[in-house]
Design a protein around this motif. Structure first.
Motif, PDB file in Angstrom:
ATOM      1  N   GLN A  93     -34.686 -66.066 -43.755  1.00 49.78           N
ATOM      2  CA  GLN A  93     -34.857 -67.521 -43.696  1.00 49.78           C
ATOM      3  C   GLN A  93     -36.311 -67.884 -43.396  1.00 49.78           C
ATOM      4  OE1 GLN A  93     -32.690 -65.842 -41.697  1.00 49.78           O
ATOM      5  NE2 GLN A  93     -30.709 -66.334 -42.563  1.00 49.78           N
ATOM      6  N   TRP A  94     -36.981 -67.062 -42.595  1.00 48.24           N
ATOM      7  CA  TRP A  94     -38.388 -67.310 -42.279  1.00 48.24           C
ATOM      8  C   TRP A  94     -39.241 -67.180 -43.537  1.00 48.24           C
ATOM      9  CZ3 TRP A  94     -39.011 -63.556 -37.532  1.00 48.24           C
ATOM     10  CH2 TRP A  94     -38.151 -63.954 -36.509  1.00 48.24           C
ATOM     11  N   ILE A  95     -38.917 -66.181 -44.361  1.00 54.39           N
ATOM     12  CA  ILE A  95     -39.678 -65.966 -45.592  1.00 54.39           C
ATOM     13  C   ILE A  95     -39.485 -67.150 -46.527  1.00 54.39           C
ATOM     14  CG2 ILE A  95     -39.986 -64.453 -47.580  1.00 54.39           C
ATOM     15  CD1 ILE A  95     -38.833 -62.175 -45.781  1.00 54.39           C
ATOM     16  N   GLU A  96     -38.253 -67.636 -46.648  1.00 54.33           N
ATOM     17  CA  GLU A  96     -37.971 -68.791 -47.511  1.00 54.33           C
ATOM     18  C   GLU A  96     -38.725 -70.028 -47.053  1.00 54.33           C
ATOM     19  OE1 GLU A  96     -34.040 -69.860 -48.821  1.00 54.33           O
ATOM     20  OE2 GLU A  96     -33.360 -67.813 -48.455  1.00 54.33           O
ATOM     21  N   SER A  97     -38.756 -70.271 -45.754  1.00 52.27           N
ATOM     22  CA  SER A  97     -39.439 -71.483 -45.281  1.00 52.27           C
ATOM     23  C   SER A  97     -40.956 -71.355 -45.399  1.00 52.27           C
ATOM     24  CB  SER A  97     -39.026 -71.814 -43.848  1.00 52.27           C
ATOM     25  OG  SER A  97     -39.460 -70.812 -42.959  1.00 52.27           O
ATOM     26  N   ALA A  98     -41.505 -70.163 -45.188  1.00 49.28           N
ATOM     27  CA  ALA A  98     -42.958 -69.982 -45.287  1.00 49.28           C
ATOM     28  C   ALA A  98     -43.428 -70.030 -46.741  1.00 49.28           C
ATOM     29  CB  ALA A  98     -43.373 -68.660 -44.652  1.00 49.28           C
ATOM     30  N   GLY A  99     -42.603 -69.543 -47.668  1.00 52.10           N
ATOM     31  CA  GLY A  99     -43.003 -69.499 -49.067  1.00 52.10           C
ATOM     32  C   GLY A  99     -42.223 -70.434 -49.957  1.00 52.10           C
ATOM     33  N   GLU A 100     -41.791 -71.547 -49.416  1.00 52.09           N
ATOM     34  CA  GLU A 100     -40.977 -72.508 -50.179  1.00 52.09           C
ATOM     35  C   GLU A 100     -41.652 -72.902 -51.494  1.00 52.09           C
ATOM     36  OE1 GLU A 100     -37.654 -74.499 -51.039  1.00 52.09           O
ATOM     37  OE2 GLU A 100     -37.884 -73.494 -49.117  1.00 52.09           O
ATOM     38  N   HIS A 101     -42.958 -73.018 -51.496  1.00 48.12           N
ATOM     39  CA  HIS A 101     -43.683 -73.421 -52.700  1.00 48.12           C
ATOM     40  C   HIS A 101     -43.846 -72.268 -53.703  1.00 48.12           C
ATOM     41  CE1 HIS A 101     -46.563 -71.700 -49.915  1.00 48.12           C
ATOM     42  NE2 HIS A 101     -47.414 -71.542 -50.907  1.00 48.12           N
ATOM     43  N   LEU A 102     -43.497 -71.043 -53.330  1.00 51.82           N
ATOM     44  CA  LEU A 102     -43.664 -69.886 -54.199  1.00 51.82           C
ATOM     45  C   LEU A 102     -42.349 -69.247 -54.647  1.00 51.82           C
ATOM     46  CD1 LEU A 102     -46.535 -68.142 -52.206  1.00 51.82           C
ATOM     47  CD2 LEU A 102     -46.752 -69.447 -54.322  1.00 51.82           C
ATOM     48  N   ILE A 103     -41.224 -69.745 -54.153  1.00 49.32           N
ATOM     49  CA  ILE A 103     -39.947 -69.109 -54.489  1.00 49.32           C
ATOM     50  C   ILE A 103     -39.293 -69.790 -55.687  1.00 49.32           C
ATOM     51  CG2 ILE A 103     -39.526 -68.301 -52.142  1.00 49.32           C
ATOM     52  CD1 ILE A 103     -37.516 -70.526 -51.792  1.00 49.32           C
ATOM     53  N   LYS A 104     -38.463 -69.020 -56.360  1.00 51.35           N
ATOM     54  CA  LYS A 104     -37.707 -69.525 -57.505  1.00 51.35           C
ATOM     55  C   LYS A 104     -36.234 -69.311 -57.217  1.00 51.35           C
ATOM     56  CE  LYS A 104     -37.123 -68.838 -62.437  1.00 51.35           C
ATOM     57  NZ  LYS A 104     -37.492 -68.032 -63.595  1.00 51.35           N
ATOM     58  N   ARG A 105     -35.436 -70.342 -57.434  1.00 51.22           N
ATOM     59  CA  ARG A 105     -33.999 -70.273 -57.192  1.00 51.22           C
ATOM     60  C   ARG A 105     -33.258 -70.305 -58.520  1.00 51.22           C
ATOM     61  NH1 ARG A 105     -33.076 -71.591 -51.704  1.00 51.22           N
ATOM     62  NH2 ARG A 105     -34.898 -72.509 -50.734  1.00 51.22           N
TER      63      ARG A 105
END
Length: 142
Positions: A107-119
């Motif tokens: 969850q920490w990774i998702e919040s820190a890289g929200e602008h770089l993740i693809k769902r």
């Protein structure tokens, strides 16, 4: 009179005065709780998103952009095998090793890289018990 000793006095002389012998205390095993360093690890994730990895097999981690690395054998986390890690440095020797490693929550990774993740969402289906549509979500970084 400075420096005088009484009979049976075993205290050593320090600068002409008696001082008690101080025995060192035994060193306890230092194992800090993970939540103590959670804020630090979350802050480091912002700059080290390309150094995160998910546990795969035989002490190997699947890293960003399809890379694979192992935790350096001298690391304290080598034998613990956490599911997710972030490394301060990746060193190329005979293989790629992660050094200065910390266990992190996904969850920490998702919040820190929200602008770089693809769902991506797959397998939509009706959930009878809750009365709405659910799907499987896959989150990828880079």
């Amino acid at each position: 009179m400075a420096g005088c000793r009484k009979k049976g006095d075993d205290a050593p002389l320090v600068d002409g005065y008696h001082s008690p012998v101080v025995k060192p205390k035994p060193i306890a095993q230092f194992d800090p709780p993970p939540q103590k360093f959670a804020a630090i690890h979350r802050a480091l994730l912002a700059g080290l998103l390309s150094n995160v990895g998910q546990k795969s097999e035989n002490h190997e981690y699947a890293g960003a952009r399809g890379g694979k690395f192992s935790i350096f054998p001298g690391s304290a986390l080598f034998s613990r095998d956490p599911n997710w890690v972030v490394a301060a440095e990746l060193v190329h020797t005979a293989k790629l090793y992660a050094r200065t490693v910390a266990a992190v929550e996904p969850q920490w990774i998702e919040s820190a890289g929200e602008h770089l993740i693809k769902r991506t969402h797959t397998n939509p289906r009706w959930q009878e018990t809750s009365g709405h549509v659910v799907a499987d979500e896959r989150v990828t970084l880079f």
